[in-house]
Design an enzyme around this catalytic site. Sequence first.
Site, PDB file in Angstrom:
ATOM      1  N   GLU A  38      -0.682  -7.608   1.906  1.00 42.26           N
ATOM      2  CA  GLU A  38      -1.338  -6.502   1.220  1.00 42.26           C
ATOM      3  C   GLU A  38      -2.524  -7.030   0.434  1.00 42.26           C
ATOM      4  O   GLU A  38      -2.433  -7.266  -0.766  1.00 42.26           O
ATOM      5  CB  GLU A  38      -0.372  -5.762   0.276  1.00 42.26           C
ATOM      6  CG  GLU A  38       0.506  -4.730   0.934  1.00 42.26           C
ATOM      7  CD  GLU A  38       1.753  -5.324   1.569  1.00 42.26           C
ATOM      8  OE1 GLU A  38       2.386  -4.642   2.377  1.00 42.26           O
ATOM      9  OE2 GLU A  38       2.070  -6.494   1.268  1.00 42.26           O
ATOM     10  N   SER A  39      -3.632  -7.300   1.130  1.00 43.73           N
ATOM     11  CA  SER A  39      -4.938  -7.649   0.553  1.00 43.73           C
ATOM     12  C   SER A  39      -5.175  -9.146   0.366  1.00 43.73           C
ATOM     13  O   SER A  39      -4.934  -9.908   1.290  1.00 43.73           O
ATOM     14  CB  SER A  39      -5.217  -6.845  -0.709  1.00 43.73           C
ATOM     15  OG  SER A  39      -5.260  -5.459  -0.401  1.00 43.73           O
ATOM     16  N   CYS A  85      -2.629  -3.828  -2.271  1.00 39.64           N
ATOM     17  CA  CYS A  85      -2.617  -2.395  -1.992  1.00 39.64           C
ATOM     18  C   CYS A  85      -1.173  -1.917  -1.824  1.00 39.64           C
ATOM     19  O   CYS A  85      -0.226  -2.585  -2.234  1.00 39.64           O
ATOM     20  CB  CYS A  85      -3.451  -2.103  -0.752  1.00 39.64           C
ATOM     21  SG  CYS A  85      -2.962  -3.062   0.704  1.00 39.64           S
ATOM     22  N   SER A 122      -7.812  -7.073   7.481  1.00 34.58           N
ATOM     23  CA  SER A 122      -8.223  -7.718   6.239  1.00 34.58           C
ATOM     24  C   SER A 122      -9.067  -8.938   6.556  1.00 34.58           C
ATOM     25  O   SER A 122      -8.858  -9.604   7.577  1.00 34.58           O
ATOM     26  CB  SER A 122      -7.005  -8.159   5.413  1.00 34.58           C
ATOM     27  OG  SER A 122      -6.318  -7.055   4.870  1.00 34.58           O
ATOM     28  N   HIS A 171     -10.836  -4.763   3.308  1.00 34.15           N
ATOM     29  CA  HIS A 171      -9.503  -4.301   3.694  1.00 34.15           C
ATOM     30  C   HIS A 171      -9.625  -2.887   4.242  1.00 34.15           C
ATOM     31  O   HIS A 171     -10.320  -2.050   3.658  1.00 34.15           O
ATOM     32  CB  HIS A 171      -8.542  -4.349   2.509  1.00 34.15           C
ATOM     33  CG  HIS A 171      -8.448  -5.719   1.910  1.00 34.15           C
ATOM     34  ND1 HIS A 171      -7.749  -6.734   2.509  1.00 34.15           N
ATOM     35  CD2 HIS A 171      -9.012  -6.246   0.797  1.00 34.15           C
ATOM     36  CE1 HIS A 171      -7.878  -7.833   1.783  1.00 34.15           C
ATOM     37  NE2 HIS A 171      -8.635  -7.562   0.745  1.00 34.15           N
TER      38      HIS A 171
END
Length: 355
Positions: free
Chosen positions: A67-68, A82, A245, A258
């Site tokens: 997540e990022s 995120c 990403s 992203h």
Amino acid sequence: MAVSGFEGFEKRLELHFSGDDPKNVGSLGLGLRLLDFESLQQVLHAVQCTVVSAVANQHFDAYVLSESSLFVYPTKIIIKTCGTTQLLKSIPPLLRLASLDRGLTLVSCRYTRGNFIFPSAQPFPYTNFHNEVVYLEESLPATLCYRKANVMPSKTPSHAWHVFTASTQNTTCRVGEEDNDGGLFTLEICMTELDRNLARNFFLRPSAKYDGDSAGKEMTAITGISEINPRALICDFAFDPCGYSMNGIDGDRHSTIHVTPEDGYSYASFECVGSVYDDRDDVVRVLKKVVQIFRPATMSVSTTCASHEVWTRVTGALEPLGLKCRSCAVDEFPAAGNVVYQTFVDHRSTENNNK
């Protein structure tokens, strides 16, 4: 995963450190970069994400997360996550690691985020900004006595910019070895309602047989992301069945993208660092390329800099591309300097809304 879809809007945390004794920064001046990978993994476990790819140069380490992104400099750490991640849970373990392992002291903190697409899916304390600020206040040492929090509004209901800063100094100059010239700025861009045809570039082809790394490289090439900054070393990753990403490394400056491409809640973010001493046309070229890649209906740009100079270049770059500036808010924060928050709407959306 949120109830109605994946939350693209990131939470972003930036921590700056200093050491009283230069020897404490570590051999070869690596500082925080000497933290072992297992320790970083434990921090990320608390946040609820993992490393999927990484790259480094002589200045810093860049990690693509599930997540990022995570960036580790000798005396600075930036984490963007995120979804429904618990970003602020990274603060206590990072402070312990910096102090016990590296002899470093926290001197400033900056937390930013936009409006969540699915706010009701967020866990506490991200349910509202007040709770986040209380959590930050309780997590940070009392030495960071200059603190400020504000929600910077816009005329676009779906966009607002939440900013919290804390510092040991009441100054408009950011603290940290990478910012000594006082001329660096950070652009944080959030884009929603991406062009549907362009968003399809961030879905895996059903018949393709490749991993996240090779698929990420393909997406970087076919979308033109590699052309945003041709000098940058890019670390990219594609997710199954969709999503993308990337982190870019150019000297001591980072950039990151992203993408959540699903129709109905499509989102993309772009972040980069520049200098007021760069070619004035650099910002124009970068923003033009970003808009061409995503064609968002709505776009917000947060410019953080000690100078007011940069944000005027943003407006000058976007309006000729058909994005009309709807609102502009300005505020000043300890350690961060001036934050200018602008929102732009595609002129076609504006025309439709006025009919």
